[in-house]
Write a protein that holds these residues in place. Structure first.
Motif, PDB file in Angstrom:
ATOM      1  N   LEU A 181       0.844  -1.191   0.000  1.00 16.23           N
ATOM      2  CA  LEU A 181       0.000   0.000   0.000  1.00 16.23           C
ATOM      3  C   LEU A 181       0.878   1.239   0.000  1.00 16.23           C
ATOM      4  O   LEU A 181       2.071   1.183   0.332  1.00 16.23           O
ATOM      5  CB  LEU A 181      -0.953   0.021   1.195  1.00 16.23           C
ATOM      6  N   LYS A 182       0.261   2.335  -0.395  1.00 10.84           N
ATOM      7  CA  LYS A 182       1.004   3.581  -0.462  1.00 10.84           C
ATOM      8  C   LYS A 182       1.328   4.058   0.942  1.00 10.84           C
ATOM      9  O   LYS A 182       0.489   4.030   1.845  1.00 10.84           O
ATOM     10  CB  LYS A 182       0.186   4.628  -1.200  1.00 10.84           C
ATOM     11  N   GLY A 183       2.564   4.512   1.135  1.00  8.90           N
ATOM     12  CA  GLY A 183       2.931   4.999   2.443  1.00  8.90           C
ATOM     13  C   GLY A 183       4.384   5.388   2.525  1.00  8.90           C
ATOM     14  O   GLY A 183       5.132   5.349   1.547  1.00  8.90           O
ATOM     15  N   ALA A 184       4.754   5.787   3.758  1.00  7.53           N
ATOM     16  CA  ALA A 184       6.148   6.133   4.050  1.00  7.53           C
ATOM     17  C   ALA A 184       6.798   4.936   4.734  1.00  7.53           C
ATOM     18  O   ALA A 184       6.292   4.442   5.749  1.00  7.53           O
ATOM     19  CB  ALA A 184       6.210   7.365   4.934  1.00  7.53           C
ATOM     20  N   TYR A 185       7.925   4.483   4.192  1.00  2.00           N
ATOM     21  CA  TYR A 185       8.611   3.290   4.686  1.00  2.00           C
ATOM     22  C   TYR A 185      10.041   3.643   5.093  1.00  2.00           C
ATOM     23  O   TYR A 185      10.701   4.482   4.463  1.00  2.00           O
ATOM     24  CB  TYR A 185       8.663   2.208   3.603  1.00  2.00           C
ATOM     25  N   MET A 186      10.468   2.956   6.130  1.00  8.18           N
ATOM     26  CA  MET A 186      11.851   3.101   6.596  1.00  8.18           C
ATOM     27  C   MET A 186      12.636   1.843   6.240  1.00  8.18           C
ATOM     28  O   MET A 186      12.184   0.727   6.519  1.00  8.18           O
ATOM     29  CB  MET A 186      11.870   3.313   8.118  1.00  8.18           C
ATOM     30  N   PHE A 187      13.849   2.018   5.626  1.00  9.99           N
ATOM     31  CA  PHE A 187      14.715   0.890   5.272  1.00  9.99           C
ATOM     32  C   PHE A 187      16.120   1.137   5.823  1.00  9.99           C
ATOM     33  O   PHE A 187      16.605   2.278   5.854  1.00  9.99           O
ATOM     34  CB  PHE A 187      14.786   0.721   3.752  1.00  9.99           C
ATOM     35  N   ARG A 188      16.740   0.022   6.224  1.00 11.18           N
ATOM     36  CA  ARG A 188      18.116   0.091   6.719  1.00 11.18           C
ATOM     37  C   ARG A 188      18.902  -1.095   6.167  1.00 11.18           C
ATOM     38  O   ARG A 188      18.369  -2.193   5.999  1.00 11.18           O
ATOM     39  CB  ARG A 188      18.180   0.076   8.242  1.00 11.18           C
ATOM     40  N   ILE A 189      20.216  -0.834   5.927  1.00  9.14           N
ATOM     41  CA  ILE A 189      21.130  -1.897   5.490  1.00  9.14           C
ATOM     42  C   ILE A 189      22.415  -1.815   6.313  1.00  9.14           C
ATOM     43  O   ILE A 189      22.787  -0.746   6.818  1.00  9.14           O
ATOM     44  CB  ILE A 189      21.484  -1.783   3.989  1.00  9.14           C
ATOM     45  N   SER A 190      23.056  -2.961   6.452  1.00  3.64           N
ATOM     46  CA  SER A 190      24.385  -3.003   7.065  1.00  3.64           C
ATOM     47  C   SER A 190      25.261  -3.949   6.241  1.00  3.64           C
ATOM     48  O   SER A 190      24.781  -4.981   5.761  1.00  3.64           O
ATOM     49  CB  SER A 190      24.311  -3.465   8.520  1.00  3.64           C
TER      50      SER A 190
END
Length: 267
Positions: A181-190
């Motif tokens: 769905l449409k929205g604001a998402y937070m992503f992280r990588i290491s």
């Protein structure tokens, strides 16, 4: 009463006649005259006065015989009127109660409708909340340890050791997250590695590179991380790609990871 008086007079005449006969008697003519006289006493001429008296006696007799009929009828009529008034008031009360019951039913129907709407709203809200429950986190290796890379071109990394995948938006086979769905998402990588070869990865939104995590030194360990908030439409994809000529390392300690979650939906 008149009959009793007549009987008494006849008895008196009879006794008189008998007494006269005992004493020497009367002749037949005298006896007839005596009887006629007594008969006249018993049955006097019917004058207007006597008829008036008889009418008065009858009225008095009627009044004596039925003294309470009119009073009883008046009382009965009053009772009937009172009962009619009571019935009229009772009818009014029943009508008012029917109206109250009708209004109460209408109120209950409205309450039932509100409860039904509330229940539907709760169901929709639960469904909406379930749709909003989107989060995942994964590391490179399901078991063991080792390097991935280097390669001459970019490759999409598949993080197979899935810790969390609420909403099943992340695919551990392809390594791709697809926005439900449409929205604001937070992503992280290491990214973790060892010296001598660079450790570098990038977050891609669809085919666009957004951020990267990169580290290089000739020796010792390498460690880098980064994160980003992305506005995604339904169907947008996010993935992590390994840089060309770079490598990353992972083990049971899960040092190279990819995570993401929905912050809030957008209309």
């Amino acid at each position: 009463m008149k009959a009793l008086v007549c009987i008494l007079l006849l008895l008196e005449t009879f006794v008189f006649v008998v007494q006269q006969q005992v004493d020497g008697g009367l002749n037949e003519k005298e006896i007839s005259q005596q009887i006629s006289s007594e008969d006249g006493r018993q049955n006097p001429p019917q004058t207007d006065t006597l008829r008036a008296e008889a009418s008065t006696d009858r009225q008095q007799y009627c009044h004596r015989c039925f003294p309470d009929i009119h009073a009883a009828l008046r009382k009965l009529a009053a009772t009937i009127i009172e009962q009619k008034e009571n019935i009229r008031e009772l009818t009014t009360t029943v009508t008012e109660q029917k109206e109250n019951i009708r209004e109460l039913r209408n109120d209950m129907n409205k309450i039932d409708e509100e409860i039904s709407n509330l229940t539907l709203s709760q169901v929709e809200l639960r469904k909406e909340n379930r749709d909003r429950e989107i989060a995942f986190s994964a590391a490179l290796w399901e078991s063991g340890d080792g390097y991935i890379g280097p390669f001459t071109t970019e490759i999409t990394l598949t993080y197979k050791n899935v810790f969390t995948n609420i909403g099943n938006a992340y695919n551990p086979i392809t390594g791709i997250f697809t926005a439900p769905l449409k929205g604001a998402y937070m992503f992280r990588i290491s990214a973790y590695g060892h010296g001598g070869t660079a450790a570098g990865v990038s977050i891609y939104k669809n085919e666009e590179r957004v951020v990267l995590a990169y580290a290089y030194q000739p020796q010792n360990t390498l460690n880098s991380s980064n994160g980003v908030v992305l506005i995604l439409k339904v169907g947008d994809v996010v993935s992590v790609r390994l840089w060309p000529n770079a490598r990353i390392y992972d083990s049971q300690y899960n040092r190279s990871t990819f995570s993401g979650y929905l912050l809030f939906p957008l209309k």
